[in-house]
Design a protein around this motif. Sequence first.
Motif: not given
Length: 103
Positions: A31-36
């Motif tokens: 799963q990709k890590i959501a980074r803003d």
Amino acid sequence: MSSNSVKGRWPARHCIASERRHTVTTKRSRQKIARDLPAPGTALTGRFKGQTYSATIVEAEDSPTGKVVEYDGKRYTSPSAAAKAVTGHSINGWLFWQASDQQ
């Protein structure tokens, strides 16, 4: 050689490779890590081969996050893509760029 030997050296009971269970991880299961991205107006600086490079976080309606990295007049959807434009090779943009707020 006996029929229960592995490559003629060890008895089969010493070979654990045949009993080993393999776990396979595929890219689909990761799963990709959501980074803003930081807030628009944030200045980014990065150093490469003794030179300092500057970029800025700007708003963009066509981006899924609503923000992009602007470097050298071009817009990039991620810090890594902008860092690759600087270095010419793949690099972790989250580590390459240092942020400072200039709002």
